[in-house]
Scaffold this motif. Structure first.
Motif, mmCIF file in Angstrom:
data_model
loop_
_atom_site.group_PDB
_atom_site.id
_atom_site.type_symbol
_atom_site.label_atom_id
_atom_site.label_comp_id
_atom_site.label_asym_id
_atom_site.label_seq_id
_atom_site.Cartn_x
_atom_site.Cartn_y
_atom_site.Cartn_z
ATOM 1 N N ASN A 62 -52.265 66.301 23.304
ATOM 2 C CA ASN A 62 -51.100 66.446 24.173
ATOM 3 C C ASN A 62 -49.957 67.180 23.481
ATOM 4 N N THR A 63 -49.990 67.192 22.141
ATOM 5 C CA THR A 63 -48.959 67.847 21.352
ATOM 6 C C THR A 63 -49.624 68.617 20.222
ATOM 7 N N LEU A 64 -49.178 69.848 19.999
ATOM 8 C CA LEU A 64 -49.759 70.694 18.967
ATOM 9 C C LEU A 64 -48.665 71.433 18.205
ATOM 10 N N LEU A 65 -49.019 71.852 17.001
ATOM 11 C CA LEU A 65 -48.181 72.782 16.260
ATOM 12 C C LEU A 65 -48.491 74.186 16.756
ATOM 13 N N HIS A 66 -47.460 74.898 17.184
ATOM 14 C CA HIS A 66 -47.627 76.292 17.583
ATOM 15 C C HIS A 66 -47.062 77.168 16.480
ATOM 16 N N ILE A 67 -47.926 77.899 15.798
ATOM 17 C CA ILE A 67 -47.501 78.828 14.767
ATOM 18 C C ILE A 67 -47.114 80.117 15.464
ATOM 19 N N TYR A 68 -45.825 80.343 15.547
ATOM 20 C CA TYR A 68 -45.268 81.363 16.425
ATOM 21 C C TYR A 68 -45.280 82.751 15.783
ATOM 22 N N ILE A 69 -44.648 82.864 14.633
ATOM 23 C CA ILE A 69 -44.507 84.158 13.962
ATOM 24 C C ILE A 69 -44.652 83.964 12.457
ATOM 25 N N ILE A 70 -45.411 84.847 11.837
ATOM 26 C CA ILE A 70 -45.461 84.936 10.383
ATOM 27 C C ILE A 70 -45.021 86.337 9.999
ATOM 28 N N ALA A 71 -44.016 86.411 9.142
ATOM 29 C CA ALA A 71 -43.510 87.706 8.694
ATOM 30 C C ALA A 71 -43.418 87.705 7.178
ATOM 31 N N VAL A 72 -43.932 88.760 6.566
ATOM 32 C CA VAL A 72 -43.894 88.899 5.108
ATOM 33 C C VAL A 72 -43.286 90.248 4.773
ATOM 34 N N ASP A 73 -42.264 90.232 3.937
ATOM 35 C CA ASP A 73 -41.624 91.468 3.508
ATOM 36 C C ASP A 73 -42.620 92.338 2.748
ATOM 37 N N LYS A 74 -42.484 93.634 2.912
ATOM 38 C CA LYS A 74 -43.395 94.576 2.239
ATOM 39 C C LYS A 74 -43.458 94.354 0.737
ATOM 40 N N ILE A 75 -42.334 93.996 0.125
ATOM 41 C CA ILE A 75 -42.294 93.839 -1.326
ATOM 42 C C ILE A 75 -43.074 92.624 -1.811
ATOM 43 N N ALA A 76 -43.439 91.714 -0.888
ATOM 44 C CA ALA A 76 -44.109 90.480 -1.285
ATOM 45 C C ALA A 76 -45.532 90.382 -0.737
ATOM 46 N N ARG A 77 -46.036 91.436 -0.170
ATOM 47 C CA ARG A 77 -47.394 91.395 0.372
ATOM 48 C C ARG A 77 -48.423 91.480 -0.756
ATOM 49 N N GLY A 78 -49.604 90.934 -0.488
ATOM 50 C CA GLY A 78 -50.652 90.915 -1.495
ATOM 51 C C GLY A 78 -50.654 89.658 -2.344
ATOM 52 N N HIS A 79 -49.856 88.653 -1.964
ATOM 53 C CA HIS A 79 -49.780 87.405 -2.722
ATOM 54 C C HIS A 79 -50.223 86.201 -1.890
ATOM 55 N N ASP A 80 -50.909 86.452 -0.800
ATOM 56 C CA ASP A 80 -51.460 85.390 0.048
ATOM 57 C C ASP A 80 -50.370 84.474 0.615
ATOM 58 N N LEU A 81 -49.156 85.000 0.793
ATOM 59 C CA LEU A 81 -48.061 84.163 1.264
ATOM 60 C C LEU A 81 -48.270 83.690 2.703
ATOM 61 N N ALA A 82 -48.833 84.535 3.551
ATOM 62 C CA ALA A 82 -49.049 84.136 4.948
ATOM 63 C C ALA A 82 -49.982 82.933 5.018
ATOM 64 N N SER A 83 -51.081 82.994 4.284
ATOM 65 C CA SER A 83 -52.030 81.883 4.284
ATOM 66 C C SER A 83 -51.407 80.628 3.681
ATOM 67 N N ARG A 84 -50.614 80.800 2.628
ATOM 68 C CA ARG A 84 -49.949 79.654 1.998
ATOM 69 C C ARG A 84 -48.937 79.009 2.940
ATOM 70 N N LEU A 85 -48.239 79.826 3.715
ATOM 71 C CA LEU A 85 -47.267 79.294 4.667
ATOM 72 C C LEU A 85 -47.953 78.527 5.798
ATOM 73 N N ILE A 86 -49.087 79.034 6.254
ATOM 74 C CA ILE A 86 -49.860 78.319 7.275
ATOM 75 C C ILE A 86 -50.307 76.973 6.737
ATOM 76 N N SER A 87 -50.844 76.972 5.519
ATOM 77 C CA SER A 87 -51.319 75.736 4.895
ATOM 78 C C SER A 87 -50.195 74.719 4.765
ATOM 79 N N LYS A 88 -49.017 75.181 4.327
ATOM 80 C CA LYS A 88 -47.882 74.279 4.172
ATOM 81 C C LYS A 88 -47.427 73.714 5.512
ATOM 82 N N SER A 89 -47.478 74.525 6.553
ATOM 83 C CA SER A 89 -47.089 74.072 7.890
ATOM 84 C C SER A 89 -48.015 72.971 8.376
#
Length: 212
Positions: A119-146
């Motif tokens: 009946n209730t879910l987490l909606h992961i709406y937007i993931i944004a990573v600055d160009k200078i920080a890409r290639g460090h798996d930050l998007a996946s880490r942020l999903i995991s932390k959420s």
């Protein structure tokens, strides 16, 4: 080469508004295939509504440079109930309303709450990573932390879903054990307005979800 350990993750809070809004304006919207295709230029109203909503739900996270304290990535999440409906008129910009309509249509087709038996879910709406920080798996880490955050007993949430708007974001969700429930091919949805979205990496939106 920048070390991955240079970046840390913490909860989004109100004082982050300006940095997150800037990140969306300079890194998310210019690089997001749909927004680039339909040439979205006005983002402040949408950013204001979304960031304030996500701050209040206390389940969104930012990644920041530990040396400069600059935010380099964000995962904006909302806790969404089965009977909640996003109104397209929440923003005045017609182009952003058009994107909302696409996402709403792919969600309605599958009925993700029934699929995940929740009946209730987490909606992961937007993931944004600055160009200078890409290639460090930050998007996946942020999903995991959420997920780690809302899986706590106090939230009583046992699943999450998202709309992955390209293959790159899809792969991040796959790393976190999300399954593909459905997909929407952009040119099938609107062959005129989305005619340029034919690259296999960017040609469709995936509805993904998982229980936990």
């Amino acid at each position: 080469m920048t070390s991955t350990s240079k970046f840390a993750i913490r909860l989004l809070h109100e004082d982050d508004y300006d940095q997150v809004a800037s990140l969306l304006k300079t890194s998310f919207f210019p690089d997001e295939p749909i927004s680039r295709c339909i040439q979205i230029t006005e983002t402040s109203e949408f950013s204001n509504i979304l960031i304030n909503s996500c701050v209040s739900d206390k389940c969104s996270f930012v990644a920041y440079d530990t040396e400069t304290n600059q935010i380099v990535a964000v995962c904006l999440n909302e806790i969404t109930s089965k009977d909640h409906h996003v109104e397209n008129n929440m923003v005045s910009d017609e182009k952003i309303r058009f994107i909302f309509q696409i996402l709403n249509d792919v969600d309605r087709k599958v009925k993700v709450f029934e699929r995940l038996n929740a009946n209730t879910l987490l909606h992961i709406y937007i993931i944004a990573v600055d160009k200078i920080a890409r290639g460090h798996d930050l998007a996946s880490r942020l999903i995991s932390k959420s997920i780690e955050c809302v899986a706590q007993e106090e939230f009583n949430i046992h699943g999450a879903y998202a709309e992955a708007t390209n293959v790159y974001s899809l792969n991040c969700f796959k790393k976190q054990k999300f399954n593909i429930f459905d997909e929407l091919i952009y040119t099938d949805y609107d062959s005129k307005r989305l005619v340029d979205l034919t690259d296999p990496m960017y040609d469709r939106c995936y509805l993904v979800g998982r229980n936990f």
